[in-house]
Motif scaffolding. Structure first.
Motif, PDB file in Angstrom:
ATOM      1  N   PHE A 187     -15.967  -3.759   6.135  1.00  0.00           N
ATOM      2  CA  PHE A 187     -17.112  -2.961   5.909  1.00  0.00           C
ATOM      3  C   PHE A 187     -16.850  -1.713   5.356  1.00  0.00           C
ATOM      4  CE2 PHE A 187     -18.917  -4.186  10.654  1.00  0.00           C
ATOM      5  CZ  PHE A 187     -19.058  -5.410  10.323  1.00  0.00           C
ATOM      6  N   THR A 188     -17.844  -1.391   4.750  1.00  0.00           N
ATOM      7  CA  THR A 188     -17.773   0.007   4.031  1.00  0.00           C
ATOM      8  C   THR A 188     -18.787   0.947   4.235  1.00  0.00           C
ATOM      9  OG1 THR A 188     -16.918  -1.043   2.158  1.00  0.00           O
ATOM     10  CG2 THR A 188     -17.675   0.826   1.876  1.00  0.00           C
ATOM     11  N   ILE A 189     -18.767   2.312   4.688  1.00  0.00           N
ATOM     12  CA  ILE A 189     -19.844   3.323   4.848  1.00  0.00           C
ATOM     13  C   ILE A 189     -19.702   3.995   3.712  1.00  0.00           C
ATOM     14  CG2 ILE A 189     -18.164   4.832   6.251  1.00  0.00           C
ATOM     15  CD1 ILE A 189     -20.351   5.659   7.750  1.00  0.00           C
ATOM     16  N   SER A 190     -20.907   4.554   3.383  1.00  0.00           N
ATOM     17  CA  SER A 190     -21.204   5.622   2.321  1.00  0.00           C
ATOM     18  C   SER A 190     -22.454   6.446   2.411  1.00  0.00           C
ATOM     19  CB  SER A 190     -21.524   4.577   0.913  1.00  0.00           C
ATOM     20  OG  SER A 190     -22.668   4.012   1.000  1.00  0.00           O
ATOM     21  N   ARG A 191     -22.768   7.334   2.049  1.00  0.00           N
ATOM     22  CA  ARG A 191     -23.764   8.168   2.061  1.00  0.00           C
ATOM     23  C   ARG A 191     -24.499   8.644   0.745  1.00  0.00           C
ATOM     24  NH1 ARG A 191     -21.821  12.794   5.911  1.00  0.00           N
ATOM     25  NH2 ARG A 191     -23.971  13.349   5.665  1.00  0.00           N
ATOM     26  N   ASP A 192     -25.688   8.924   0.719  1.00  0.00           N
ATOM     27  CA  ASP A 192     -26.575   9.291  -0.358  1.00  0.00           C
ATOM     28  C   ASP A 192     -27.096  10.693   0.048  1.00  0.00           C
ATOM     29  OD1 ASP A 192     -28.174  10.094  -2.523  1.00  0.00           O
ATOM     30  OD2 ASP A 192     -28.805   7.934  -3.158  1.00  0.00           O
ATOM     31  N   ASN A 193     -26.563  11.947  -0.055  1.00  0.00           N
ATOM     32  CA  ASN A 193     -27.145  13.114   0.416  1.00  0.00           C
ATOM     33  C   ASN A 193     -28.546  13.429  -0.121  1.00  0.00           C
ATOM     34  OD1 ASN A 193     -24.874  13.491   2.143  1.00  0.00           O
ATOM     35  ND2 ASN A 193     -23.969  14.720   0.863  1.00  0.00           N
ATOM     36  N   GLY A 194     -28.637  12.874  -1.404  1.00  0.00           N
ATOM     37  CA  GLY A 194     -29.828  13.242  -2.086  1.00  0.00           C
ATOM     38  C   GLY A 194     -31.114  12.396  -1.217  1.00  0.00           C
TER      39      GLY A 194
END
Length: 126
Positions: A67-74
């Motif tokens: 599993f991989t978590i990521s974020r796009d704050n935009g």
């Protein structure tokens, strides 16, 4: 108040992949530590992974390397890419936001997270 809306769950065969998304309603999203928890029937809600404001991540041992978590704050969105899925990954997956500013910590306990999504079902068939 922050609203979290998850999407992307479904039915997949073992070995397959799914990507979950969680979109927050608030523009200060980038300050929040975000996490994914999961809850199987009759079991407690377990920590899966978390990501803080600077992109640091932690994972439960059971999902490391898959599993991989990521974020796009935009986009006020956090993602959970799930690969090599196993039947034991079957659960309702919840997105959560930690409302307190903790720049150096990603907590693994559910009660630390104030905001929660409605959950999305992930079912992995064998």
């Amino acid at each position: 108040q922050v609203q979290l809306v998850e999407s992307g769950g479904g039915l997949v065969q073992a070995g397959g992949s799914l990507r979950l998304s969680c979109t927050a309603s608030r523009r200060t999203f980038s300050n929040y530590t975000m996490a994914w928890f999961r809850q199987a029937p009759g079991k407690e809600r377990d920590f899966v992974t978390g990501i803080n404001w600077s992109g640091d991540t932690v994972y439960a041992d059971s999902v490391k390397g898959r599993f991989t978590i990521s974020r796009d704050n935009g986009k006020n969105t956090v993602y959970l890419q799930m690969n090599s899925l196993k039947p034991e990954d079957t659960a309702v997956y919840y997105c959560a936001a930690d409302a307190q500013w903790r720049p150096n910590s990603i907590l693994r306990i559910a009660r630390a997270y104030f905001y929660w999504g409605q959950g999305t079902q992930v079912t992995v068939s064998s």
